[in-house]
Design an enzyme around this catalytic site. Structure first.
Site, mmCIF file in Angstrom:
data_model
loop_
_atom_site.group_PDB
_atom_site.id
_atom_site.type_symbol
_atom_site.label_atom_id
_atom_site.label_comp_id
_atom_site.label_asym_id
_atom_site.label_seq_id
_atom_site.Cartn_x
_atom_site.Cartn_y
_atom_site.Cartn_z
ATOM 1 N N ASP A 1 55.461 2.946 -13.925
ATOM 2 C CA ASP A 1 55.418 1.342 -14.120
ATOM 3 C C ASP A 1 54.353 0.817 -13.060
ATOM 4 O O ASP A 1 54.074 1.566 -12.175
ATOM 5 C CB ASP A 1 56.738 0.910 -13.930
ATOM 6 C CG ASP A 1 57.903 1.172 -14.722
ATOM 7 O OD1 ASP A 1 57.474 1.876 -15.825
ATOM 8 O OD2 ASP A 1 59.032 0.918 -14.886
ATOM 9 N N HIS B 1 54.778 10.348 -13.646
ATOM 10 C CA HIS B 1 54.987 11.308 -15.053
ATOM 11 C C HIS B 1 53.387 11.804 -15.339
ATOM 12 O O HIS B 1 52.505 11.167 -15.061
ATOM 13 C CB HIS B 1 55.732 10.581 -16.082
ATOM 14 C CG HIS B 1 57.091 10.422 -15.806
ATOM 15 N ND1 HIS B 1 58.256 10.845 -16.398
ATOM 16 C CD2 HIS B 1 57.408 9.352 -14.930
ATOM 17 C CE1 HIS B 1 59.218 10.256 -16.020
ATOM 18 N NE2 HIS B 1 58.952 9.416 -14.983
ATOM 19 N N SER C 1 54.465 2.645 -4.128
ATOM 20 C CA SER C 1 53.571 2.280 -3.653
ATOM 21 C C SER C 1 52.291 2.069 -4.773
ATOM 22 O O SER C 1 52.380 1.298 -5.539
ATOM 23 C CB SER C 1 52.722 3.021 -2.749
ATOM 24 O OG SER C 1 51.793 2.701 -1.892
#
Length: 292
Positions: A96, A152, A254
């Site tokens: 994300d 991922h 981060s």
């Protein structure tokens, strides 16, 4: 109360002072210890305080009860929470994030923020790797504190080398990026070099740590990469991933920069400020394979 806090935090001078003109590494190590305290009162007060500063949404989390603040930060998703783009011609987002910068690499120069370029050599430190991404393209993904913090695999791939580079822990929010030159090149980071199974192209992920969020955990390396693990260190490995497989996580969160070689192009709609989710398409692979 939240609006008042947000107003104060968004004042650039105050924000930069509170998040950078402090003993960054000391605070980061303290937070690493404090966040893992499993005492219920400490846990509950910590998560409640976090919610004051961020729009924390746990509706897509696999579980709703957490052992500690750290357990909440590194939460896993419930099944189906992130639909995966399965088109084999697409490289997907590893995490994300909000697109902080993206586009073509000008030779070997990349944009950190408007008016603040840096070079691939400053970030990657490997001349051969720099040449591989000359005139390629990139996307910088910034994870806010309330986002899902695991990352991922962007495609079916093999990882045979990770390079860990120790460094500072500057904040990586937009305010700091406009003030600190070559910030990503100064902070702790890891270079995860992936080779795509289908074409042999190499796509590199660069997770960059920051204040309070240093330390990177990779499933396929039996070591926690953190400030006391001095770098650069090159770590050979042999780890195979299918698109969307979990690779690791920040201890909190981060930035991740994704580099693709010349011939790759950005998916339409990916631009500065776009919010993306893990599994969403970022790049088109070249239509023809230029590799021998």
């Amino acid at each position: 109360m939240r609006k008042l806090i947000a107003h104060l935090v968004l004042q650039e001078d105050i924000n930069f002072l509170l998040t950078n003109r402090v003993p960054r590494q000391l605070l980061t190590r303290f937070m690493g210890w404090f966040s893992q305290i499993e005492q219920p009162l400490v846990r509950d007060l910590s998560i409640a305080t976090w919610k004051l500063f961020a729009d924390l949404d746990l509706s897509d989390a696999r579980k709703t009860k957490f052992r500690s603040l750290h357990d909440c930060f590194t939460r896993q998703l419930r099944d189906g929470a992130r639909p995966l783009d399965t088109d084999p011609s697409h490289i997907v987002s590893p995490s994300d994030g909000i697109v902080g910068a993206c586009g073509a690499i000008a030779g070997t120069e990349v944009i950190q923020a408007k008016g603040f370029p840096y070079t691939l050599l400053d970030l990657l430190g490997d001349p051969a790797l720099v040449e591989h991404y000359r005139d390629g393209c990139y996307v910088t993904l910034r994870l806010t504190s309330s986002m899902y913090h695991r990352f991922h695999s962007p495609h079916d791939c093999l990882v045979q080398r990770v390079t860990y580079i120790s460094g500072d822990t500057w904040n990586v929010n937009p305010i700091a990026l406009k003030r600190v030159e070559k910030l990503f090149c100064k902070n702790e980071r890891a270079l995860i070099e992936t080779t795509l199974n289908s074409s042999g192209h190499r796509v590199t992920l660069v997770p960059v740590a920051a204040i309070l969020v240093a330390s990177i955990r990779l499933h396929f390396l039996n070591v926690l990469l953190h400030l006391r693990y001095r770098g650069p260190n090159v770590m050979p490995c042999h780890a195979s991933f299918a698109k969307g497989d979990e690779m690791g996580w920040f201890q909190h969160g981060s930035t991740i920069i994704v580099f693709a070689p010349k011939g790759f192009t950005l998916i339409e709609g990916i631009s500065d400020g776009t919010q993306v989710r893990m599994g969403q398409a970022l790049f088109h692979l070249p239509e023809s394979n230029p590799l021998p």
